[in-house]
Scaffold this motif. Structure first.
Motif, mmCIF file in Angstrom:
data_model
loop_
_atom_site.group_PDB
_atom_site.id
_atom_site.type_symbol
_atom_site.label_atom_id
_atom_site.label_comp_id
_atom_site.label_asym_id
_atom_site.label_seq_id
_atom_site.Cartn_x
_atom_site.Cartn_y
_atom_site.Cartn_z
ATOM 1 N N ASN A 1 0.812 -1.221 0.000
ATOM 2 C CA ASN A 1 0.000 0.000 0.000
ATOM 3 C C ASN A 1 0.840 1.262 0.000
ATOM 4 N N TRP A 2 1.961 1.186 -0.693
ATOM 5 C CA TRP A 2 2.816 2.365 -0.838
ATOM 6 C C TRP A 2 2.400 3.022 -2.138
ATOM 7 N N PRO A 3 1.840 4.228 -2.085
ATOM 8 C CA PRO A 3 1.244 4.770 -3.310
ATOM 9 C C PRO A 3 2.281 5.229 -4.330
ATOM 10 N N VAL A 4 2.393 4.491 -5.392
ATOM 11 C CA VAL A 4 3.233 4.933 -6.505
ATOM 12 C C VAL A 4 2.481 4.583 -7.779
ATOM 13 N N THR A 5 2.473 5.526 -8.707
ATOM 14 C CA THR A 5 1.710 5.272 -9.928
ATOM 15 C C THR A 5 2.627 4.709 -11.007
ATOM 16 N N MET A 6 1.993 4.094 -11.989
ATOM 17 C CA MET A 6 2.765 3.564 -13.118
ATOM 18 C C MET A 6 3.476 4.685 -13.854
ATOM 19 N N LEU B 1 -2.539 8.247 -2.337
ATOM 20 C CA LEU B 1 -2.036 8.890 -3.550
ATOM 21 C C LEU B 1 -2.119 10.406 -3.423
ATOM 22 N N VAL B 2 -3.191 10.879 -2.782
ATOM 23 C CA VAL B 2 -3.339 12.325 -2.608
ATOM 24 C C VAL B 2 -2.143 12.884 -1.858
ATOM 25 N N LYS B 3 -1.795 12.204 -0.785
ATOM 26 C CA LYS B 3 -0.683 12.725 0.030
ATOM 27 C C LYS B 3 0.603 12.762 -0.763
ATOM 28 N N THR B 4 0.935 11.660 -1.440
ATOM 29 C CA THR B 4 2.213 11.644 -2.157
ATOM 30 C C THR B 4 2.192 12.582 -3.348
ATOM 31 N N HIS B 5 1.049 12.694 -4.008
ATOM 32 C CA HIS B 5 1.005 13.572 -5.169
ATOM 33 C C HIS B 5 1.164 15.022 -4.744
ATOM 34 N N LEU B 6 0.509 15.390 -3.646
ATOM 35 C CA LEU B 6 0.619 16.772 -3.190
ATOM 36 C C LEU B 6 2.008 17.095 -2.661
ATOM 37 N N ASN B 7 2.726 16.067 -2.280
ATOM 38 C CA ASN B 7 4.107 16.316 -1.836
ATOM 39 C C ASN B 7 4.944 16.956 -2.922
ATOM 40 N N SER B 8 4.593 16.631 -4.178
ATOM 41 C CA SER B 8 5.411 17.157 -5.269
ATOM 42 C C SER B 8 4.975 18.556 -5.700
ATOM 43 N N PHE B 9 3.934 19.077 -5.088
ATOM 44 C CA PHE B 9 3.475 20.416 -5.443
ATOM 45 C C PHE B 9 4.347 21.452 -4.757
ATOM 46 N N ARG B 10 4.761 22.451 -5.518
ATOM 47 C CA ARG B 10 5.645 23.451 -4.918
ATOM 48 C C ARG B 10 4.870 24.719 -4.576
ATOM 49 N N LEU B 11 3.851 24.527 -3.746
ATOM 50 C CA LEU B 11 3.030 25.693 -3.421
ATOM 51 C C LEU B 11 3.072 26.032 -1.952
ATOM 52 N N PHE B 12 3.919 25.328 -1.231
ATOM 53 C CA PHE B 12 3.827 25.462 0.215
ATOM 54 C C PHE B 12 4.858 26.420 0.774
ATOM 55 N N GLN B 13 5.637 26.987 -0.159
ATOM 56 C CA GLN B 13 6.622 27.972 0.291
ATOM 57 C C GLN B 13 6.664 29.128 -0.690
ATOM 58 N N HIS B 14 6.944 30.283 -0.157
ATOM 59 C CA HIS B 14 7.024 31.474 -0.988
ATOM 60 C C HIS B 14 8.357 31.481 -1.742
ATOM 61 N N THR B 15 8.286 31.501 -3.047
ATOM 62 C CA THR B 15 9.518 31.597 -3.843
ATOM 63 C C THR B 15 9.354 32.704 -4.867
ATOM 64 N N ALA B 16 10.328 32.841 -5.738
ATOM 65 C CA ALA B 16 10.265 33.897 -6.753
ATOM 66 C C ALA B 16 9.075 33.680 -7.682
ATOM 67 N N ASP B 17 8.801 32.398 -8.039
ATOM 68 C CA ASP B 17 7.698 32.137 -8.969
ATOM 69 C C ASP B 17 6.350 32.183 -8.279
ATOM 70 N N VAL B 18 6.327 31.841 -7.008
ATOM 71 C CA VAL B 18 5.049 31.701 -6.312
ATOM 72 C C VAL B 18 4.822 32.905 -5.413
ATOM 73 N N PRO B 19 3.928 33.820 -5.819
ATOM 74 C CA PRO B 19 3.648 34.991 -4.979
ATOM 75 C C PRO B 19 3.003 34.586 -3.667
ATOM 76 N N ALA B 20 3.064 35.481 -2.706
ATOM 77 C CA ALA B 20 2.627 35.154 -1.345
ATOM 78 C C ALA B 20 1.176 34.729 -1.293
ATOM 79 N N ARG B 21 0.348 35.349 -2.138
ATOM 80 C CA ARG B 21 -1.078 35.046 -2.007
ATOM 81 C C ARG B 21 -1.416 33.671 -2.567
ATOM 82 N N PHE B 22 -0.464 33.047 -3.260
ATOM 83 C CA PHE B 22 -0.706 31.705 -3.785
ATOM 84 C C PHE B 22 -0.155 30.619 -2.883
ATOM 85 N N VAL B 23 0.629 31.003 -1.924
ATOM 86 C CA VAL B 23 1.202 29.994 -1.038
ATOM 87 C C VAL B 23 0.113 29.482 -0.112
#
Lengths: 311, 409
Positions: free
Chosen positions: B125-130, B167-189
């Motif tokens: 039950n380790w979520p990894v997709t094909m 799968l939700v948890k692992t997939h969201l891990n790869s989303f880069r929205l949880f920190q403020h960076t140059a590409d991601v403005p503060a209101r999107f974090v």
């Protein structure tokens, strides 16, 4: 050419319909092994044998042909018991009978029993409630041995309904309109017939193809006709929770939504593969006999009903 | 070996290192007593590993060794526990011995290793997709799929279904929205925990309303993540499209995600129509995002009211209370599901629609083959075949000549 496996992509042909490497000795059937005895006396009279597939020829040639064929038949009978048309006939009869009933024993080794017209079988309704749904046959795949080497280029040139592209596939693809079917004819003389909607239609179509080949000048015969695969489909008329089904029947089911939207259920008895979809449509394949399809559906219906109620 | 200064036998100090055949020995020159025998070692290293000296590795073919190494590398890249690696390697060895895999191409053997890792993960039950494995192996999805299926069949492995929650948890891990960076403005974090929780709820909702069964899981998770992200700060994010969201997050936008989004919004709109304080607002598919929080909170109640149930009896019981066109058509007890879809379009604005998978709600017009006619079923298979019928399929002599010329056969 298209198979009528309408809902399954190429990827999912668990029974590849073109298993042309199948040995064309039909009777691996244990049913017949013990009952068909080695003929003690080889029959010399073939007047009662079905020769309707032979071309209409003049009286002189007829006798010559008959004796030639008789010779062939004799050789076949010498060899293995199974390799003559009789086995084809017995095969047809067997698809009508159930495993428990006794097989009709051959009367005499050389004569063929009168051919009974094949009525479509109605599925047995057990004492318990049956589904009331009858799967419809969509495709029958059969093979037959024409028993002579064929010149495929010649056939493609002389026949209107043939296509031959040796670079793509090493067989002639021939089609007839009635019954609407497609045949693959190989240079070894083996032929695969697909697209028929019933066993009888498949046999009729195969005979027509053999006739065409005969008319093109080849000494084609009609040996070892065998149904290799039957595909049926039906609709249970309610949506099915495939995720639930794969949990409770894990050892038989394979459900990979990443690959294919349907659930693949490999039933053990009878040995049939079912493709079950969320819409309630079910495709059954892998049967050698019609009864297997009906039996498989009657087995799966109560299981599917268990998943009828939405959460 | 020259540590001992004296021979124990005669006490002489004349110790010589000599070779008896190939074996090094420390011998007393005076009495010939052997003090010590050499180790069976090469000159390169003192210690020899058991696997190297016993030829254990040599028993495995080079192909197998290479394959095992690949499997182990794959496990390391995916950061899998050690147990997984051992299981995957054992599956791989079993598979390669199987006749159907023994002689396949090297490309397929590599995919086979990937399949073994995939199966191991799924069994734990380790979520990894094909898709993940394919991208790591640079493999074609179709080829991977066929190898996977034959592996499952030949080794008779039972592989449990992919758990969407994991799968939700692992997939969201790869989303880069949880920190403020140059590409991601503060209101999107966004806060990861909140987003994961809400995405899970939306995915569960999709699963209950038949949007998940039979569909590829990743686009659903992507669409759900988008909706949950938007709904957590609607004011700032309503104008952001799904494509831009995926670019910001640094993930691929799978093509079906747009359709899943549309379907999810339709479900949410229907639920919104049942929420008393939303009826005044004239919610449409753009503004419903603002109320997703409320809708999820009351989803059980809303689902029951927004959709007519499949069971005919229950439907009739609910109908009098609702006053909506609930009773099925008088066409005698034909399955509720049959009655509803045909009237579904009429009910779009009026009342509840049946809770069915989208393929049943919008059936695509398909050529239905006619049921076998009575004349068809009378065929015996042994009818006589007329000559004229066969001759229609044969070419006439002029035709043949023309074809010969054209194709130069």
């Amino acid at each position: 050419f298209q198979d009528d496996l309408s809902t399954s992509p190429e990827l999912f042909s668990p029974m590849s319909p073109y298993d042309v490497d199948l040995p064309i000795q039909t009777t691996e059937d244990v049913l017949f092994g013990s009952q068909l005895n080695q003929p003690k006396e080889l029959p010399t009279d073939f007047s009662s044998v079905d020769l309707s597939f032979l071309p209409d020829i003049t009286h002189d040639n007829k006798e010559q042909n008959l004796s030639e064929d008789g010779h062939e038949m004799q050789k076949e009978l010498d060899g293995s018991i199974s390799r003559n048309e009789e086995s084809g006939i017995f095969m047809d009869e067997s698809s009508l009978s159930y495993p428990d009933t006794t097989q009709p024993s051959p009367e005499a080794s050389g004569t063929c029993p009168p051919l009974t017209p094949m009525t479509p079988m109605t599925p047995v309704t057990p004492a318990s409630e049956s589904s009331g749904i009858v799967p419809q046959l969509q495709n029958i795949v059969s093979t037959v041995n024409l028993a002579c080497k064929l010149d495929l280029k010649n056939i493609a040139l002389h026949a209107r309904n043939a296509e031959y592209n040796p670079k793509r596939f090493a067989a002639v693809i021939m089609r007839i309109r009635e019954p609407r079917t497609t045949a693959l004819i190989f240079s070894s003389g083996k032929m695969v017939c697909t697209g028929a909607k019933s066993e009888e239609q498949s046999r009729l179509a195969a005979r027509k193809y053999a006739r065409v080949v005969q008319k093109l000048g080849f000494p084609a015969k009609f040996l070892d006709f065998k149904i290799q695969n039957m595909v049926g489909s039906c609709d249970v008329r309610f949506p099915i929770r495939l995720e639930g089904l794969v949990l409770t029947h894990q050892q038989f089911s394979s459900y990979e939504p990443e690959l294919f939207p349907g659930l693949i259920y490999r039933m053990v008895k009878p040995r049939i593969v079912l493709l079950i979809f969320v819409s309630g449509k079910v495709v059954l394949t892998g049967a050698k006999e019609r009864s297997e399809i009906y039996e498989a559906f009657e087995n799966i219906y109560p299981i599917l009903k268990g998943f009828k109620k939405a959460s | 070996m020259a540590a001992q200064g004296r021979c124990p036998g005669c006490g002489s100090a004349a110790l010589v290192e000599d070779a008896h055949y190939a074996q090094q020995q420390l011998v007393c020159a005076a009495c010939g007593c052997v003090l010590a025998e050499g180790l069976l070692t090469t000159t390169y290293a003192e210690e020899v590993a058991y696997s190297q000296s016993t030829g254990q590795k040599e028993q495995l073919s080079r192909c197998l060794q290479r394959g095992i190494r690949r499997v182990q590398d794959l496990c390391k890249v995916l950061q899998l526990p050690r147990v997984f690696e051992e299981t995957a390697v054992s599956y791989f060895q079993r598979a390669l011995q199987h006749p159907s895999f023994h002689l396949v191409s090297l490309e397929k053997k590599e995919l086979l290793g990937g399949c073994c890792v995939f199966v191991t993960c799924r069994q734990h039950n380790w979520p990894v997709t094909m898709g993940t494995i394919c991208s790591l192996l640079y493999a074609k999805q179709e080829l991977f799929a066929s190898v996977y299926l034959s592996l499952q069949k030949e080794l008779e492995l039972s592989v449990p279904a992919l758990s969407l929650a994991d799968l939700v948890k692992t997939h969201l891990n790869s989303f880069r929205l949880f920190q403020h960076t140059a590409d991601v403005p503060a209101r999107f974090v966004e806060d990861k925990e909140k987003m994961v929780a809400r995405t899970m709820q939306i995915v569960e909702l999709a699963s209950e309303t038949w949007l998940v069964t039979g569909r590829h899981p990743v686009p659903i998770v992507t669409a759900a993540a988008f909706l949950s992200w938007q709904s957590l700060q609607p004011a700032a994010r309503l104008t952001c499209t799904l494509a831009r969201f995926c670019k910001l997050a640094g993930v691929d936008l799978p093509p079906p995600a747009h359709l899943r989004l549309k379907e999810l919004l339709e479900i949410l709109l229907r639920m919104a129509s049942q929420l008393a304080w939303l009826r005044v607002f004239n919610v449409d598919k753009k503004t419903v995002v603002k109320y997703i929080g409320d809708l999820l909170q009351h989803r059980i109640f809303l689902l029951k009211n927004a959709f007519c149930l499949e069971d005919g009896e229950k439907q009739r019981a609910v109908a009098p209370g609702e006053g909506s066109p609930g009773s099925p058509p008088a066409a005698g007890g034909a399955a509720q599901e049959e009655g509803c879809p045909s009237e579904g379009k009429r009910w779009l604005k009026d009342g509840p629609r049946p809770l069915l998978p989208p393929c049943l709600i919008n059936p695509r017009k398909r050529l239905r083959t006619a049921a076998p006619s009575p004349s068809d079923s009378a065929i015996t298979g042994d009818e006589p075949i007329s000559d004229s019928e066969i001759e229609q399929y044969l070419r006439g002599p002029e035709e043949i000549r023309a074809f010969r010329k054209a194709k130069a056969w």
